[in-house]
Design an enzyme around this catalytic site. Structure first.
Site, PDB file in Angstrom:
ATOM      1  N   ARG A  95       0.837  -1.184   0.000  1.00 13.89           N
ATOM      2  CA  ARG A  95       0.000   0.000   0.000  1.00 13.89           C
ATOM      3  C   ARG A  95       0.880   1.244   0.000  1.00 13.89           C
ATOM      4  O   ARG A  95       1.730   1.395   0.884  1.00 13.89           O
ATOM      5  CB  ARG A  95      -0.908  -0.015   1.244  1.00 13.89           C
ATOM      6  CG  ARG A  95      -1.766   1.213   1.334  1.00 13.89           C
ATOM      7  CD  ARG A  95      -2.649   1.283   2.596  1.00 13.89           C
ATOM      8  NE  ARG A  95      -3.125   2.667   2.661  1.00 13.89           N
ATOM      9  CZ  ARG A  95      -3.440   3.330   3.749  1.00 13.89           C
ATOM     10  NH1 ARG A  95      -3.392   2.734   4.927  1.00 13.89           N
ATOM     11  NH2 ARG A  95      -3.819   4.585   3.686  1.00 13.89           N
ATOM     12  N   HIS A 140      -3.132  10.998   1.060  1.00 11.96           N
ATOM     13  CA  HIS A 140      -2.623  10.739   2.410  1.00 11.96           C
ATOM     14  C   HIS A 140      -2.043  12.060   2.947  1.00 11.96           C
ATOM     15  O   HIS A 140      -0.847  12.172   3.191  1.00 11.96           O
ATOM     16  CB  HIS A 140      -1.596   9.613   2.395  1.00 11.96           C
ATOM     17  CG  HIS A 140      -1.396   8.933   3.721  1.00 11.96           C
ATOM     18  ND1 HIS A 140      -1.603   7.580   3.922  1.00 11.96           N
ATOM     19  CD2 HIS A 140      -1.004   9.419   4.929  1.00 11.96           C
ATOM     20  CE1 HIS A 140      -1.336   7.268   5.188  1.00 11.96           C
ATOM     21  NE2 HIS A 140      -0.958   8.370   5.825  1.00 11.96           N
ATOM     22  N   GLU A 185      -7.713   8.486   6.504  1.00 11.12           N
ATOM     23  CA  GLU A 185      -7.957   9.055   7.833  1.00 11.12           C
ATOM     24  C   GLU A 185      -8.368  10.520   7.836  1.00 11.12           C
ATOM     25  O   GLU A 185      -7.638  11.364   8.373  1.00 11.12           O
ATOM     26  CB  GLU A 185      -6.719   8.888   8.716  1.00 11.12           C
ATOM     27  CG  GLU A 185      -6.381   7.457   9.031  1.00 11.12           C
ATOM     28  CD  GLU A 185      -5.258   7.341  10.049  1.00 11.12           C
ATOM     29  OE1 GLU A 185      -4.755   8.374  10.535  1.00 11.12           O
ATOM     30  OE2 GLU A 185      -4.896   6.194  10.365  1.00 11.12           O
ATOM     31  N   ASN A 325      -7.959   1.354   9.900  1.00 10.29           N
ATOM     32  CA  ASN A 325      -6.643   1.757  10.427  1.00 10.29           C
ATOM     33  C   ASN A 325      -6.775   1.766  11.938  1.00 10.29           C
ATOM     34  O   ASN A 325      -7.495   2.608  12.487  1.00 10.29           O
ATOM     35  CB  ASN A 325      -6.255   3.169   9.968  1.00 10.29           C
ATOM     36  CG  ASN A 325      -5.859   3.239   8.509  1.00 10.29           C
ATOM     37  OD1 ASN A 325      -5.984   2.262   7.775  1.00 10.29           O
ATOM     38  ND2 ASN A 325      -5.368   4.394   8.097  1.00 10.29           N
ATOM     39  N   TYR A 327      -4.769   1.287  15.830  1.00 15.36           N
ATOM     40  CA  TYR A 327      -3.543   1.155  16.620  1.00 15.36           C
ATOM     41  C   TYR A 327      -3.798   0.977  18.112  1.00 15.36           C
ATOM     42  O   TYR A 327      -3.049   0.309  18.796  1.00 15.36           O
ATOM     43  CB  TYR A 327      -2.659   2.408  16.464  1.00 15.36           C
ATOM     44  CG  TYR A 327      -2.101   2.601  15.085  1.00 15.36           C
ATOM     45  CD1 TYR A 327      -2.831   3.252  14.104  1.00 15.36           C
ATOM     46  CD2 TYR A 327      -0.830   2.133  14.761  1.00 15.36           C
ATOM     47  CE1 TYR A 327      -2.318   3.436  12.823  1.00 15.36           C
ATOM     48  CE2 TYR A 327      -0.305   2.315  13.486  1.00 15.36           C
ATOM     49  CZ  TYR A 327      -1.051   2.961  12.519  1.00 15.36           C
ATOM     50  OH  TYR A 327      -0.547   3.135  11.260  1.00 15.36           O
ATOM     51  N   GLU A 395      -4.048  -0.500   8.219  1.00 13.65           N
ATOM     52  CA  GLU A 395      -2.896  -0.039   9.010  1.00 13.65           C
ATOM     53  C   GLU A 395      -3.006  -0.612  10.408  1.00 13.65           C
ATOM     54  O   GLU A 395      -4.083  -0.589  11.009  1.00 13.65           O
ATOM     55  CB  GLU A 395      -2.862   1.499   9.148  1.00 13.65           C
ATOM     56  CG  GLU A 395      -2.279   2.238   7.985  1.00 13.65           C
ATOM     57  CD  GLU A 395      -2.170   3.743   8.234  1.00 13.65           C
ATOM     58  OE1 GLU A 395      -1.887   4.161   9.385  1.00 13.65           O
ATOM     59  OE2 GLU A 395      -2.376   4.506   7.283  1.00 13.65           O
TER      60      GLU A 395
HETATM   61  C1  GBH Z   1      -1.725   6.840  10.962  1.00 14.50           C
HETATM   62  O1  GBH Z   1      -2.231   7.832  11.798  1.00 14.50           O
HETATM   63  C2  GBH Z   1      -1.317   7.465   9.643  1.00 14.50           C
HETATM   64  O2  GBH Z   1      -2.170   7.055   8.592  1.00 14.50           O
HETATM   65  C3  GBH Z   1       0.108   7.239   9.283  1.00 14.50           C
HETATM   66  O3  GBH Z   1       0.478   8.145   8.295  1.00 14.50           O
HETATM   67  C4  GBH Z   1       0.967   7.324  10.519  1.00 14.50           C
HETATM   68  O4  GBH Z   1       2.323   7.274  10.240  1.00 14.50           O
HETATM   69  C5  GBH Z   1       0.595   6.178  11.401  1.00 14.50           C
HETATM   70  O5  GBH Z   1      -0.775   6.128  11.658  1.00 14.50           O
HETATM   71  C6  GBH Z   1       1.326   6.155  12.740  1.00 14.50           C
HETATM   72  O6  GBH Z   1       1.051   7.306  13.466  1.00 14.50           O
HETATM   73  O7  GBH Z   1      -4.776  11.294  19.085  1.00 14.50           O
HETATM   74  O8  GBH Z   1      -4.355  11.748  20.795  1.00 14.50           O
HETATM   75  O9  GBH Z   1      -2.607  12.027  20.378  1.00 14.50           O
HETATM   76  C7  GBH Z   1      -2.568   7.424  13.107  1.00 14.50           C
HETATM   77  C8  GBH Z   1      -3.560   8.367  13.730  1.00 14.50           C
HETATM   78  C9  GBH Z   1      -3.927  10.515  14.577  1.00 14.50           C
HETATM   79  C10 GBH Z   1      -2.465   9.029  15.724  1.00 14.50           C
HETATM   80  C11 GBH Z   1      -3.387  11.671  15.370  1.00 14.50           C
HETATM   81  C12 GBH Z   1      -1.908  10.179  16.497  1.00 14.50           C
HETATM   82  C13 GBH Z   1      -2.314  12.320  17.420  1.00 14.50           C
HETATM   83  C14 GBH Z   1      -3.294  12.981  18.349  1.00 14.50           C
HETATM   84  N1  GBH Z   1      -2.938   9.466  14.442  1.00 14.50           N
HETATM   85  N2  GBH Z   1      -2.888  11.206  16.661  1.00 14.50           N
HETATM   86  S1  GBH Z   1      -3.756  11.975  19.663  1.00 14.50           S
END
Ligand code: GBH
Length: 488
Positions: A95, A140, A185, A325, A327, A395
């Site tokens: 991707r 993106h 996102e 996506n 995490y 993701e």
């Molecule tokens: C994804 O964003 C992205 O698609 C990618 O580009 C990035 O590298 C990857 O994940 C890893 O970060 O929510 O409380 O602290 C993940 C979503 C949204 C997570 C903003 C961090 C920061 C504010 N991101 N968030 S908070």
């Protein structure tokens, strides 16, 4: 006799246990990246400036160590090595995203860059030669600066601009690319920009800007989908959707369930309901909350812009699968007065404060707490709300600092993939694929090069941006080979 039986029995138990760890036939594994995070070549050839170029150059203090993506992994020049790595891992798909201002230097479709076309053709053809499917994201986060100057995602005309860009992309690449993500996102760049101010273009306007962006993004996605449907689908038979960032919310105490559900609707529903629900439009609870807030604050109408009936129909059903996506997770409880200042601590708009369980391990990224069950619960929630459909995890990954003995990352992948297997085997979820974020260490937005998600380590001090496999790359390779989590 007894012992033979016992041996046979243990063998069967072991075989069943192994089988439980096998992925269904046809389940696909991939890895992901994004243009601004890896390409570099920020002003190579006729590529024009985008909002991340402008942001890192004008407001470097927003990025750790004042880092930027001017060179990043230099994938603009080193794409052959990237493909080699994808092949080493045995990926079924890779991707990556297209940089809008590399393909269309003016932002509009009046001029198509020859070098831009060549670059993406090389990547697509190179992958296909190795038997790796390209999965392409159109957007993106790297909007051409020229379009930002005209209001960017807050200008409703972006729906047509994005449609024109999408048509160019489809007409040049859709003969070979069969799986698409229109927009990555929107929560991260609408809320992340306007409600939080720390993403490009760094404009803070939480009450109005966030929701203008939110609505226009949904329409722009739908526009691209409708264009594909009308002009390309019959010929190419591809699949499209948008990708949402899904932070899973569980109640802090059993009494907080309703609040957790509101948080899900606010953070996931606001970018999903219009597309995936039967009735379309905004999630009713969100519509109600923002209308009331707007009234209290003295606005003449809700700052969540209404959809017309035509718009609701235009957006509804514009998907072929759901791109997950995911995490991390949070527990939600009611915020006390003034307790929550920004998105990192909770959701001020709906009075939510975040908590985490003490045993949720924290990654290098301050926001990333490990709770594997959250992924399965999140997808179950999506199926319950929007119906049975195909899900692809587009993701998922774990950040650490530098180093290649990344046992914690392996642990993370194992645990989250186990939840996917349970979701498939016990809940009958239709999860068709998994994408590791990310192929190699890269520019991690505000964290610069400090938080590293890569399967490959990148030496950012060498001009060659040397890439070397981490332990997790070996693990992922074996897992793909065996099509099973039964990896030592
Ligand atoms: C994804 O964003 C992205 O698609 C990618 O580009 C990035 O590298 C990857 O994940 C890893 O970060 O929510 O409380 O602290 C993940 C979503 C949204 C997570 C903003 C961090 C920061 C504010 N991101 N968030 S908070």
């Amino acid at each position: 006799m007894f012992s033979t039986k016992l041996v046979l029995f243990s063998f069967l138990v072991a075989a069943v246990a192994c089988e439980e760890l096998d992925f269904p036939p046809g389940f696909q594994f991939g890895a992901a990246s994004a243009a601004y995070q890896v390409e570099g070549g920020w002003n190579a050839s006729d590529k024009a400036e985008n909002i991340w170029d402008r942001f890192v150059h004008d407001k470097p203090h927003f990025i750790a160590d004042l880092a930027n993506g001017d060179v990043a992994c230099d994938s603009y020049h080193l794409w052959r090595r990237d493909i080699e790595m994808a092949a080493e891992l045995g990926l079924h798909f890779y991707r990556f995203s297209i940089a809008w201002s590399r393909l269309l230097p003016n932002g509009f479709a009046d001029k198509i860059s020859e070098d831009g076309l060549n670059y993406y053709n090389n990547v697509i053809d190179g992958l296909l030669e190795k038997g790796i499917q390209p999965m392409v994201t159109l957007y993106h986060w790297d909007l051409p600066q020229s379009l930002q100057d005209l209001g960017g995602w807050t200008n409703p005309l972006i729906v047509d601009w994005f449609g024109d860009y999408a048509r160019v992309v489809f007409s040049h690449f859709a003969d070979r690319v069969k799986i698409w993500i229109t927009i990555n996102e929107p929560l991260s760049f609408c809320d992340g920009t306007y409600s939080y101010g720390t993403n490009a273009p760094g404009i803070y306007d939480p009450e109005v800007g966030t929701y203008l962006c939110n609505k226009n993004v949904l329409l722009a996605h739908a526009k691209a989908y409708r264009i594909y449907d009308k002009e390309f689908r019959e010929m190419y038979q591809g699949e499209l959707t948008l990708a949402n960032h899904l932070m899973w919310y569980e109640p802090f105490t059993p009494e907080d369930e309703e609040l957790a559900e509101t948080a899900r609707q606010y953070m996931v529903g606001r970018y999903s309901h219009a597309v995936y629900s039967k009735e379309g439009g905004w999630p009713p609870v969100v519509e109600k909350i923002i209308a009331e807030e707007s009234k209290t604050k003295g606005y003449s109408k809700s700052t969540l812009p209404a959809f017309t009936d035509e718009e609701i129909e235009f957006i509804r059903g514009t998907f072929d699968y759901y791109a997950v996506n995911h995490y991390t997770s949070r527990l939600t409880r009611l915020a006390e007065e003034g307790e929550v200042r920004d998105m990192t601590q909770g959701l001020p708009e709906i009075n939510v404060t975040y908590e985490v369980q003490p045993d949720w391990k924290r990654a290098h990224s301050s926001w990333l707490f490990v709770y594997p069950e959250g992924l399965r619960n999140q997808i179950l929630w999506l199926r319950e709300r929007y119906g049975d459909m195909k899900f692809i995890v587009t993701e998922n990954g774990y950040s650490s600092s530098t180093g290649s003995q990344d046992t914690e990352r392996i642990e993370y992948y194992k645990e989250y993939l186990k939840q996917i297997l349970l979701g498939i085997k016990e809940d009958g979820l239709n999860i068709a694929g998994y994408t590791a974020w990310t192929l190699m260490d890269n520019f991690e937005w505000g964290d610069g090069y400090n938080s590293r998600f890569g399967l490959y380590q990148v030496d950012f001090t060498s001009p060659e941006r040397t890439r070397t496999p981490k332990a997790s790359a070996e693990f992922y390779k074996k897992l793909i080979q065996r099509h099973s989590l039964n990896v030592d």
